[in-house]
Design an enzyme around this catalytic site. Structure first.
Site, PDB file in Angstrom:
ATOM      1  N   HIS A 191      -3.158   7.440   2.061  1.00 52.05           N
ATOM      2  CA  HIS A 191      -3.564   6.100   1.623  1.00 52.05           C
ATOM      3  C   HIS A 191      -4.939   5.824   2.217  1.00 52.05           C
ATOM      4  CE1 HIS A 191      -3.885   1.974   0.754  1.00 52.05           C
ATOM      5  NE2 HIS A 191      -3.625   1.547   1.983  1.00 52.05           N
ATOM      6  N   ASN A 222     -10.020   0.010  -0.250  1.00 52.50           N
ATOM      7  CA  ASN A 222      -8.556   0.084  -0.198  1.00 52.50           C
ATOM      8  C   ASN A 222      -8.009  -0.483  -1.510  1.00 52.50           C
ATOM      9  OD1 ASN A 222      -5.816  -0.235   0.249  1.00 52.50           O
ATOM     10  ND2 ASN A 222      -6.044  -1.166   2.275  1.00 52.50           N
ATOM     11  N   CYS A 269       0.815  -1.217   0.000  1.00 52.77           N
ATOM     12  CA  CYS A 269       0.000   0.000   0.000  1.00 52.77           C
ATOM     13  C   CYS A 269       0.849   1.269   0.000  1.00 52.77           C
ATOM     14  CB  CYS A 269      -0.932   0.019   1.202  1.00 52.77           C
ATOM     15  SG  CYS A 269      -2.153  -1.292   1.122  1.00 52.77           S
TER      16      CYS A 269
END
Ligand code: ACO
Length: 324
Positions: free
Chosen positions: A251, A281, A114
């Site tokens: 993020h 996500n 990520c």
């Protein structure tokens, strides 16, 4: 004069299939209410059968080139941040290069889960500042739907697919925090935490692709602490403070992590770009997707100080301060 890597254009692509939380109520023991309140996610996009990470990345790259008024011939290289490549090799970067009809320059991938887009941006910045390249395409692209365990309610409801692309060019600044472009960066990893978030397969271990495994709660606690630390470090390196930040573009893993980090930094939520509700996500794609949304709807303007921070498997985490 100081060489600065400055944003020239941005774009994104999301697959057509939108999956609302209600879909998961038919798969596992969960509810729309749990997913919304624990993660902030309302829907996500999933790639169609046969649609690969390079397909998404290429669409985002074309959108960024259009936004910058450039063609693929103007680009010196492509860096793709992804943990879900089409193939073990060649890299998604080289596939995108061919898809765009680029016959010079280079393409390669960066894998920091990520945090991948932040790591990719730092690489691109170093190449531009050192004079190795003048124009780079940095892409975050993922098909996390391919590595979900659809029987694991604690992970399958959280992730989505998508891609975002940013074109960086070079501009001469004066060397102060008022310059446009990337002003400071901070990268970290600590492999001792690798069991917190991993995929249980791989080329040299099982010979299979594997599925994502996550200890959500301990990771949550690590995330707020480490994201605040890295944001503070980057701002200090740029000679700036949280008051100077026009937009945090974090993020997008969980709205409570985003809120917790913004609160610790002392930045109100009306200066945070949020897409987690719409995209879930999307790992390395989440920051360029959120940047693209923020620029397209007019919130992020030329001259704004943007702070992006991310954490993911590794653990790997970092941040970047960009004057847009
Ligand atoms: N529906 C209903 N209940 C669920 C679900 C679900 N989908 N998932 C878990 N639960 C249950 C658990 O089983 C647990 O039940 P129990 O108390 O009976 O044992 C309860 O909900 C609470 O579970 P927690 O894991 O403690 O819930 P938490 O509030 O921590 O939220 C979440 C879970 C959303 C995963 C959160 O921990 C999180 O976002 N963690 C960080 C994720 C992250 O940042 N990842 C990094 C980036 S991702 C990457 O790099 C690829």
């Amino acid at each position: 004069m100081t060489r600065r890597a400055v944003p020239l254009g941005i774009g994104h692509y999301l697959p057509d299939r939108i999956v609302p939380n209600a879909y998961f109520e038919t798969l596992v023991d969960t509810s729309d209410e749990w997913i919304r309140t624990r993660s902030g996610i309302e829907q996500r996009h999933f790639a169609a059968d046969g649609q690969t990470t390079s397909d998404l990345a290429t669409r985002a790259a074309r959108a960024a080139l259009d936004n910058a008024g450039l063609t693929a011939d103007d680009i010196d290289g492509i860096i793709v941040a992804t943990s879900t490549p089409d193939l073990t090799f060649p890299s998604v970067g080289t596939i995108v290069q061919a898809n765009l009809g680029m016959t010079r320059g280079f393409g390669f991938d960066v894998q920091a889960v990520c945090a991948g887009f932040v790591f990719g941006l730092c690489n691109a910045n170093a190449m531009i500042v050192s004079g190795q390249a003048d124009r780079l395409l940095v892409i975050g692209a993922e098909t996390f739907s391919r590595i979900m365990d659809w029987t694991d309610r604690s992970t399958c409801v959280l992730f989505g697919d998508g891609a975002g692309a940013l074109i960086l060019g070079v501009e001469d600044g004066v060397g102060t925090s008022q310059d446009r472009g990337i002003l400071a960066t901070d990268l970290n990893s600590d492999g001792r935490y690798r069991d917190m978030l991993y995929v249980d397969g791989g080329v040299s271990s099982t010979g299979t692709v594997g599925k994502l495994r996550m200890q959500g709660n301990p990771l949550f606690r690590q995330a707020v602490e480490k994201l605040t630390q890295t944001a503070d470090t980057t701002l200090a390196r740029a000679g700036l403070s949280a008051d100077d930040v026009a937009w945090i573009v974090p993020h997008q893993a969980n709205i409570r992590i985003i809120q917790g980090t913004a609160k610790k930094m002392g930045v109100p939520m009306d200066r945070v770009i949020l897409t987690v509700q719409d995209h879930g996500n999307t790992s390395a794609a989440s920051i360029p997707l959120a940047l693209s949304v923020g620029v397209a709807d007019g919130r992020i303007k030329r001259g704004d100080l943007v702070l992006s921070e991310a954490i993911g498997g590794g653990l790997a985490w970092g941040s970047v301060a960009i004057r847009w």
